[in-house]
Motif scaffolding. Structure first.
Motif, PDB file in Angstrom:
ATOM      1  N   LEU A 136       0.807  -1.218   0.000  1.00  0.00           N
ATOM      2  CA  LEU A 136       0.000   0.000   0.000  1.00  0.00           C
ATOM      3  C   LEU A 136       0.842   1.272   0.000  1.00  0.00           C
ATOM      4  CD1 LEU A 136      -2.939  -0.786   2.441  1.00  0.00           C
ATOM      5  CD2 LEU A 136      -3.149   0.022   0.086  1.00  0.00           C
ATOM      6  N   CYS A 137       1.945   1.252   0.724  1.00  0.00           N
ATOM      7  CA  CYS A 137       2.767   2.457   0.822  1.00  0.00           C
ATOM      8  C   CYS A 137       3.192   2.927  -0.561  1.00  0.00           C
ATOM      9  CB  CYS A 137       3.995   2.192   1.686  1.00  0.00           C
ATOM     10  SG  CYS A 137       3.612   1.738   3.381  1.00  0.00           S
ATOM     11  N   ASP A 138       3.708   2.007  -1.371  1.00  0.00           N
ATOM     12  CA  ASP A 138       4.157   2.354  -2.716  1.00  0.00           C
ATOM     13  C   ASP A 138       2.989   2.808  -3.586  1.00  0.00           C
ATOM     14  OD1 ASP A 138       6.757   1.693  -2.044  1.00  0.00           O
ATOM     15  OD2 ASP A 138       6.561  -0.382  -2.750  1.00  0.00           O
ATOM     16  N   GLN A 139       1.817   2.184  -3.405  1.00  0.00           N
ATOM     17  CA  GLN A 139       0.647   2.563  -4.206  1.00  0.00           C
ATOM     18  C   GLN A 139       0.247   4.015  -3.960  1.00  0.00           C
ATOM     19  OE1 GLN A 139      -2.740  -0.186  -4.261  1.00  0.00           O
ATOM     20  NE2 GLN A 139      -1.385  -1.794  -3.460  1.00  0.00           N
ATOM     21  N   PHE A 140       0.242   4.436  -2.704  1.00  0.00           N
ATOM     22  CA  PHE A 140      -0.160   5.809  -2.383  1.00  0.00           C
ATOM     23  C   PHE A 140       0.808   6.829  -2.975  1.00  0.00           C
ATOM     24  CE2 PHE A 140      -3.279   4.091   0.407  1.00  0.00           C
ATOM     25  CZ  PHE A 140      -4.163   5.112   0.693  1.00  0.00           C
ATOM     26  N   ILE A 141       2.101   6.589  -2.807  1.00  0.00           N
ATOM     27  CA  ILE A 141       3.089   7.557  -3.260  1.00  0.00           C
ATOM     28  C   ILE A 141       3.113   7.656  -4.785  1.00  0.00           C
ATOM     29  CG2 ILE A 141       5.535   8.168  -3.224  1.00  0.00           C
ATOM     30  CD1 ILE A 141       4.004   8.456  -0.540  1.00  0.00           C
ATOM     31  N   SER A 142       2.969   6.527  -5.463  1.00  0.00           N
ATOM     32  CA  SER A 142       3.020   6.547  -6.924  1.00  0.00           C
ATOM     33  C   SER A 142       1.740   7.111  -7.541  1.00  0.00           C
ATOM     34  CB  SER A 142       3.280   5.135  -7.464  1.00  0.00           C
ATOM     35  OG  SER A 142       2.235   4.251  -7.092  1.00  0.00           O
ATOM     36  N   TRP A 144      -0.237   9.593  -6.260  1.00  0.00           N
ATOM     37  CA  TRP A 144      -0.387  11.037  -6.084  1.00  0.00           C
ATOM     38  C   TRP A 144       0.977  11.709  -5.872  1.00  0.00           C
ATOM     39  CZ3 TRP A 144      -4.051   8.018  -3.095  1.00  0.00           C
ATOM     40  CH2 TRP A 144      -5.366   8.059  -3.589  1.00  0.00           C
ATOM     41  N   PRO A 145       1.858  11.663  -6.867  1.00  0.00           N
ATOM     42  CA  PRO A 145       3.187  12.274  -6.689  1.00  0.00           C
ATOM     43  C   PRO A 145       3.089  13.770  -6.408  1.00  0.00           C
ATOM     44  CG  PRO A 145       2.775  11.760  -9.006  1.00  0.00           C
ATOM     45  CD  PRO A 145       1.677  11.115  -8.217  1.00  0.00           C
ATOM     46  N   GLY A 146       3.824  14.217  -5.392  1.00  0.00           N
ATOM     47  CA  GLY A 146       3.824  15.625  -5.029  1.00  0.00           C
ATOM     48  C   GLY A 146       2.660  16.055  -4.162  1.00  0.00           C
ATOM     49  N   LEU A 147       1.660  15.189  -4.017  1.00  0.00           N
ATOM     50  CA  LEU A 147       0.471  15.538  -3.239  1.00  0.00           C
ATOM     51  C   LEU A 147       0.403  14.781  -1.913  1.00  0.00           C
ATOM     52  CD1 LEU A 147      -2.278  15.741  -6.012  1.00  0.00           C
ATOM     53  CD2 LEU A 147      -0.977  17.613  -4.961  1.00  0.00           C
ATOM     54  N   ILE A 148       1.192  13.735  -1.781  1.00  0.00           N
ATOM     55  CA  ILE A 148       1.206  12.994  -0.525  1.00  0.00           C
ATOM     56  C   ILE A 148       2.588  12.381  -0.327  1.00  0.00           C
ATOM     57  CG2 ILE A 148       0.434  10.752  -1.435  1.00  0.00           C
ATOM     58  CD1 ILE A 148      -1.472  10.737   1.125  1.00  0.00           C
ATOM     59  N   GLU A 149       2.998  12.276   0.914  1.00  0.00           N
ATOM     60  CA  GLU A 149       4.291  11.683   1.248  1.00  0.00           C
ATOM     61  C   GLU A 149       4.189  11.071   2.639  1.00  0.00           C
ATOM     62  OE1 GLU A 149       7.230  14.786   1.378  1.00  0.00           O
ATOM     63  OE2 GLU A 149       6.314  15.772   3.121  1.00  0.00           O
ATOM     64  N   PHE A 150       5.186  10.266   2.975  1.00  0.00           N
ATOM     65  CA  PHE A 150       5.231   9.732   4.328  1.00  0.00           C
ATOM     66  C   PHE A 150       5.505  10.866   5.294  1.00  0.00           C
ATOM     67  CE2 PHE A 150       6.717   6.038   1.760  1.00  0.00           C
ATOM     68  CZ  PHE A 150       5.596   5.258   1.969  1.00  0.00           C
ATOM     69  N   HIS A 151       4.790  10.871   6.406  1.00  0.00           N
ATOM     70  CA  HIS A 151       5.020  11.882   7.432  1.00  0.00           C
ATOM     71  C   HIS A 151       6.342  11.561   8.110  1.00  0.00           C
ATOM     72  CE1 HIS A 151       4.361  14.873  10.416  1.00  0.00           C
ATOM     73  NE2 HIS A 151       3.098  15.061  10.090  1.00  0.00           N
ATOM     74  N   PRO A 201      12.677  17.390   5.694  1.00  0.00           N
ATOM     75  CA  PRO A 201      12.571  17.507   4.238  1.00  0.00           C
ATOM     76  C   PRO A 201      11.176  17.127   3.756  1.00  0.00           C
ATOM     77  CG  PRO A 201      13.626  15.443   4.823  1.00  0.00           C
ATOM     78  CD  PRO A 201      13.422  16.179   6.122  1.00  0.00           C
ATOM     79  N   THR A 202      10.822  17.593   2.576  1.00  0.00           N
ATOM     80  CA  THR A 202       9.505  17.290   2.039  1.00  0.00           C
ATOM     81  C   THR A 202       9.562  17.182   0.520  1.00  0.00           C
ATOM     82  OG1 THR A 202       7.193  18.004   1.924  1.00  0.00           O
ATOM     83  CG2 THR A 202       8.873  19.729   1.890  1.00  0.00           C
ATOM     84  N   THR A 203       8.690  16.353  -0.029  1.00  0.00           N
ATOM     85  CA  THR A 203       8.555  16.216  -1.477  1.00  0.00           C
ATOM     86  C   THR A 203       7.236  16.808  -1.962  1.00  0.00           C
ATOM     87  OG1 THR A 203       7.497  14.038  -1.281  1.00  0.00           O
ATOM     88  CG2 THR A 203       9.897  14.081  -1.431  1.00  0.00           C
ATOM     89  N   LEU A 204       6.483  17.427  -1.049  1.00  0.00           N
ATOM     90  CA  LEU A 204       5.156  17.941  -1.390  1.00  0.00           C
ATOM     91  C   LEU A 204       5.228  19.181  -2.270  1.00  0.00           C
ATOM     92  CD1 LEU A 204       3.267  17.592   2.018  1.00  0.00           C
ATOM     93  CD2 LEU A 204       3.094  16.099   0.028  1.00  0.00           C
TER      94      LEU A 204
END
Length: 309
Positions: A136-142, A144-151, A201-204
């Protein structure tokens, strides 16, 4: 929906005697941290405006002197809450949205709580690692790139979580829930409220004007309310002696588990606030944002216990 505010004082002709009686019985306060008990930047030495203030510390000391135990109930991980509670002189906490129940920090007495998600401690994995194995972790990040990241939990890294998957950003709730449902595991999508800031750091790369929210992928049925019920069961606490205070949807679940729920004033901006007030008419609002509201609520509680500050 009508809003009932905590009075500045529990004396006078218009005093709600039922409220006073409920507050007079309280021995345990379950409290959210970010957006509720902590000031800007998670400090305890400032008011809501960021100005230097000892009001929080003075109030916390008064609660302890009165025999009222404060139990943080947070989405933070164990390492953060362990240090938070140690510095504040607190001996118990509930972490990661209810998944870690620390009964006695000095003696390291605790348990994982996964509600309706199957979990066998003998598997040698944490509940977080069991969820991670689904992909699931990889599914979420891939998706919505730039819109969600691990806290990143104040740069500690999401791998420090043991039960939930912490995320931040802004994505459609309905689509996120659909991904969880397709995983085959009993999981929930938790909204932990709007972000006051985004630490590096952030990727958002959120659209202009979008604050972003904190989210948790967590065992189905897990929440601060059910964790409080389990905490009280383990400690033998009479729930008529409990109060909870918070500012977001995840905190509103605590209202089902305690005798009195209080919202700090910024909680009124949560889209689920009206539904909470309708379901729990005894809920009251403390005037003041974040730590200012928390201090005002606790001072009202102390007054009900016969102590004025």
């Amino acid at each position: 929906m009508p809003i009932t505010y905590l009075p500045e004082a529990l004396s006078g002709e218009n005093t709600d005697e039922a409220l006073r009686e409920r507050l007079a019985r309280v021995r345990y306060v379950f409290t959210d941290l970010d957006g509720t008990m902590m000031g800007p930047g998670s400090t305890v030495l400032a008011n809501a405006a960021g100005e230097p203030s000892c009001a929080f510390v003075e109030t916390l000391i008064a609660l302890k002197q009165t025999g009222i135990e404060v139990i943080p109930c947070s989405g933070r991980n164990r390492s953060m809450l362990h240090e938070d509670s140690r510095v504040l002189g607190l001996t118990s906490y509930i972490g990661e949205m209810g998944g870690i129940i620390m009964i006695d920090r000095p003696h390291d007495t605790w348990e994982y709580f996964t509600a309706e998600m199957d979990y066998d401690p003998a598997c040698g994995l944490t509940p977080h690692e069991v969820i991670e194995q689904t992909g699931l972790c990889d599914q979420f990040i891939s998706r919505w790139p730039g819109l969600i990241e691990f806290h990143n939990d104040m740069s500690n890294g999401y791998k420090h979580r043991e039960v939930t998957i912490g995320l931040r950003g802004e994505v459609p709730d309905e689509e996120a829930i659909a991904l969880l449902d397709a995983s085959g595991m009993a999981l929930d999508w938790g909204d932990n409220g709007f972000l006051n800031y985004i630490s590096a750091p952030t990727t958002l790369h959120l659209p202009e004007g979008v604050r972003g929210r904190a989210f948790n992928i967590m065992p189905k049925g897990l929440g601060k309310g059910r964790a409080i019920e389990r905490f009280c069961e383990l400690r033998g606490i009479d729930r008529s002696e409990t109060l909870a205070i918070g500012d977001s949807s995840s905190d509103f679940l605590m209202a089902d588990a305690v005798a009195q729920f209080i919202m700090v004033e910024n909680a009124l901006g949560d889209p689920h606030a009206d539904a909470l007030l309708e379901k729990h008419p005894k809920t009251v609002v403390a005037r003041g944002r974040i730590v200012d509201g928390w201090v005002n609520a606790m001072r009202c509680l102390l007054e009900a216990q016969g102590r004025r500050m």
